[in-house]
Design a protein around this motif. Structure first.
Motif, PDB file in Angstrom:
ATOM      1  N   ILE A   8      43.249 -25.464 -76.182  1.00  0.00           N
ATOM      2  CA  ILE A   8      43.475 -24.604 -77.339  1.00  0.00           C
ATOM      3  C   ILE A   8      44.830 -24.913 -77.940  1.00  0.00           C
ATOM      4  CG2 ILE A   8      43.660 -22.228 -78.143  1.00  0.00           C
ATOM      5  CD1 ILE A   8      41.958 -21.386 -75.754  1.00  0.00           C
ATOM      6  N   PRO A   9      44.869 -25.492 -79.164  1.00  0.00           N
ATOM      7  CA  PRO A   9      46.143 -25.824 -79.779  1.00  0.00           C
ATOM      8  C   PRO A   9      46.933 -24.569 -80.165  1.00  0.00           C
ATOM      9  CG  PRO A   9      44.292 -26.919 -80.874  1.00  0.00           C
ATOM     10  CD  PRO A   9      43.745 -25.862 -79.994  1.00  0.00           C
ATOM     11  N   SER A  10      48.173 -24.784 -80.522  1.00  0.00           N
ATOM     12  CA  SER A  10      49.032 -23.685 -80.942  1.00  0.00           C
ATOM     13  C   SER A  10      48.421 -22.953 -82.128  1.00  0.00           C
ATOM     14  CB  SER A  10      50.410 -24.237 -81.333  1.00  0.00           C
ATOM     15  OG  SER A  10      51.142 -23.269 -82.041  1.00  0.00           O
ATOM     16  N   PRO A  11      48.292 -21.599 -82.059  1.00  0.00           N
ATOM     17  CA  PRO A  11      47.742 -20.856 -83.194  1.00  0.00           C
ATOM     18  C   PRO A  11      48.531 -21.100 -84.476  1.00  0.00           C
ATOM     19  CG  PRO A  11      47.895 -19.470 -81.242  1.00  0.00           C
ATOM     20  CD  PRO A  11      48.617 -20.739 -80.926  1.00  0.00           C
ATOM     21  N   ARG A  12      49.821 -21.408 -84.333  1.00  0.00           N
ATOM     22  CA  ARG A  12      50.639 -21.624 -85.533  1.00  0.00           C
ATOM     23  C   ARG A  12      50.105 -22.777 -86.372  1.00  0.00           C
ATOM     24  NH1 ARG A  12      55.687 -24.231 -86.985  1.00  0.00           N
ATOM     25  NH2 ARG A  12      55.653 -25.352 -85.017  1.00  0.00           N
ATOM     26  N   LEU A  13      49.618 -23.824 -85.724  1.00  0.00           N
ATOM     27  CA  LEU A  13      49.058 -24.956 -86.465  1.00  0.00           C
ATOM     28  C   LEU A  13      47.839 -24.506 -87.267  1.00  0.00           C
ATOM     29  CD1 LEU A  13      49.291 -27.836 -83.812  1.00  0.00           C
ATOM     30  CD2 LEU A  13      50.819 -27.400 -85.740  1.00  0.00           C
ATOM     31  N   PHE A  14      46.962 -23.738 -86.633  1.00  0.00           N
ATOM     32  CA  PHE A  14      45.773 -23.255 -87.324  1.00  0.00           C
ATOM     33  C   PHE A  14      46.146 -22.344 -88.492  1.00  0.00           C
ATOM     34  CE2 PHE A  14      43.825 -24.404 -83.260  1.00  0.00           C
ATOM     35  CZ  PHE A  14      42.685 -25.058 -83.699  1.00  0.00           C
ATOM     36  N   ASP A  15      47.158 -21.522 -88.273  1.00  0.00           N
ATOM     37  CA  ASP A  15      47.558 -20.566 -89.306  1.00  0.00           C
ATOM     38  C   ASP A  15      48.131 -21.248 -90.542  1.00  0.00           C
ATOM     39  OD1 ASP A  15      46.800 -18.574 -87.576  1.00  0.00           O
ATOM     40  OD2 ASP A  15      48.832 -18.121 -86.879  1.00  0.00           O
ATOM     41  N   GLN A  16      48.569 -22.507 -90.400  1.00  0.00           N
ATOM     42  CA  GLN A  16      49.182 -23.222 -91.517  1.00  0.00           C
ATOM     43  C   GLN A  16      48.160 -23.945 -92.387  1.00  0.00           C
ATOM     44  OE1 GLN A  16      52.059 -21.489 -90.835  1.00  0.00           O
ATOM     45  NE2 GLN A  16      52.950 -23.194 -91.961  1.00  0.00           N
ATOM     46  N   ALA A 179      45.344 -33.357 -80.201  1.00  0.00           N
ATOM     47  CA  ALA A 179      46.125 -34.546 -79.841  1.00  0.00           C
ATOM     48  C   ALA A 179      47.607 -34.230 -79.833  1.00  0.00           C
ATOM     49  CB  ALA A 179      45.823 -35.687 -80.821  1.00  0.00           C
ATOM     50  N   ARG A 180      48.058 -33.453 -80.808  1.00  0.00           N
ATOM     51  CA  ARG A 180      49.488 -33.107 -80.867  1.00  0.00           C
ATOM     52  C   ARG A 180      49.877 -32.238 -79.678  1.00  0.00           C
ATOM     53  NH1 ARG A 180      53.441 -33.660 -84.595  1.00  0.00           N
ATOM     54  NH2 ARG A 180      55.272 -32.371 -84.216  1.00  0.00           N
ATOM     55  N   GLU A 181      49.009 -31.300 -79.317  1.00  0.00           N
ATOM     56  CA  GLU A 181      49.296 -30.440 -78.179  1.00  0.00           C
ATOM     57  C   GLU A 181      49.395 -31.248 -76.874  1.00  0.00           C
ATOM     58  OE1 GLU A 181      49.803 -26.921 -78.012  1.00  0.00           O
ATOM     59  OE2 GLU A 181      50.205 -27.406 -80.097  1.00  0.00           O
ATOM     60  N   ARG A 182      48.613 -32.331 -76.798  1.00  0.00           N
ATOM     61  CA  ARG A 182      48.655 -33.168 -75.599  1.00  0.00           C
ATOM     62  C   ARG A 182      49.788 -34.187 -75.641  1.00  0.00           C
ATOM     63  NH1 ARG A 182      42.820 -33.234 -76.442  1.00  0.00           N
ATOM     64  NH2 ARG A 182      43.061 -35.228 -77.512  1.00  0.00           N
ATOM     65  N   GLY A 183      50.515 -34.200 -76.753  1.00  0.00           N
ATOM     66  CA  GLY A 183      51.621 -35.134 -76.899  1.00  0.00           C
ATOM     67  C   GLY A 183      51.179 -36.548 -77.188  1.00  0.00           C
ATOM     68  N   GLU A 184      49.953 -36.715 -77.690  1.00  0.00           N
ATOM     69  CA  GLU A 184      49.450 -38.042 -77.988  1.00  0.00           C
ATOM     70  C   GLU A 184      49.886 -38.490 -79.376  1.00  0.00           C
ATOM     71  OE1 GLU A 184      45.245 -37.816 -77.567  1.00  0.00           O
ATOM     72  OE2 GLU A 184      45.324 -37.393 -75.417  1.00  0.00           O
TER      73      GLU A 184
END
Length: 275
Positions: A8-16, A179-184
């Motif tokens: 589950i990625p950061s909610p902030r990314l989804f909110d943007q 991918a960003r959450e996994r640091g890829e």
């Protein structure tokens, strides 16, 4: 952390991220689009002058095809024009079934998703703009965006339903978030595109970057100054402002840079009035 929690990625990314449907004709497509973005974890749906007006949110077909995404449909914003839909947006992507001679730089769907998440991670609002089912986006609408994306469907039969296009893009953005959450690293092509971003973008505060509203205001101010200088003929503008839009779209202007350009335009206008 459990495997499901890690996915589950950061909610902030989804909110943007917001999805903008411009002048949609069929209420069913609005409901299907609401379902498409909710399945990928997004919730911001903006409708620009839908043919059915505000009644589209209560349309039985829209409600039926939303199928569990009733909250996204109920919270969808209806605005009169694309300018209002993109208010506060820093980076916007236009989706088009055809290429344009002029307009913002082209990007693949996966590239645009990676770049959108790059901007969202800086606290910037991003938007994906979809045109009407029959006519798509006008050249003017496309020029308001920072990138132009064409989905490379089967050339023999490339007709994608509006909600299918929304689903595809929402999926790519979700994968870029993960991918960003996994640091890829982002896809190679997107990494190349992002290499053109200003040095140290990741270290900049969101306030340092100009929003789309800042750039739109500057372009309007600059256009008036160029008309006053007789450099731009308002009756025969050709493609000057279109080319300037493209130039600034590639430049990723900072707010201070926009202020400098507006200061130049202001002094041109004041000097012209004095003389």
């Amino acid at each position: 952390m459990s495997q499901s929690a890690a996915a589950i990625p950061s909610p902030r990314l989804f909110d943007q991220v917001r999805f903008v449907l411009n002048e949609t004709s069929h209420p069913g497509n609005v409901g299907s689009a609401a379902r498409a973005i909710k399945t990928m974890g997004f919730g911001q749906l903006v409708l620009v002058a839908p043919r059915a007006g505000e009644a589209v949110l209560r349309d039985p077909e829209a409600a039926a095809l939303a199928s569990g995404a009733d909250d996204v449909l109920a919270n969808a914003r209806i605005v009169p024009d694309l300018g209002a839909a993109l208010q506060g947006v820093n980076w916007a992507v236009a989706l088009s079934a055809r290429s344009r001679e002029y307009g913002p730089p082209n990007a693949e769907p996966r590239e645009s998703a990676a770049m959108a998440v790059q901007h969202a991670a800086q606290g910037e609002a991003v938007a994906f703009v979809f045109g009407s089912e029959r006519t798509g986006l006008s050249n003017t609408d496309v020029e308001r965006c920072n990138a132009l994306v064409h989905i490379p469907a089967n050339p023999v039969y490339s007709s994608l339903n509006l909600s299918q296009a929304v689903q595809l893009i929402a999926y790519e953005v979700r994968m870029a978030c993960l991918a960003r959450e996994r640091g890829e690293a982002p896809p190679v092509a997107a990494a190349v595109a992002m290499a053109s971003l200003p040095s140290g973008l990741d270290a900049q505060t969101p306030e340092a970057l100009a929003t789309r509203d800042d750039v739109e205001g500057m372009l309007s101010h600059l256009e008036r100054a160029l008309v006053d200088l007789d450099f731009l003929d308002p009756d025969n503008p050709k493609k000057l402002m279109t080319r300037l839009r493209r130039l600034f779209a590639k430049s990723h202007l900072e707010r201070e840079e926009v202020n400098i350009l507006r200061g130049i335009a202001k002094h041109i206008l004041e000097r012209k009035r004095r003389h």
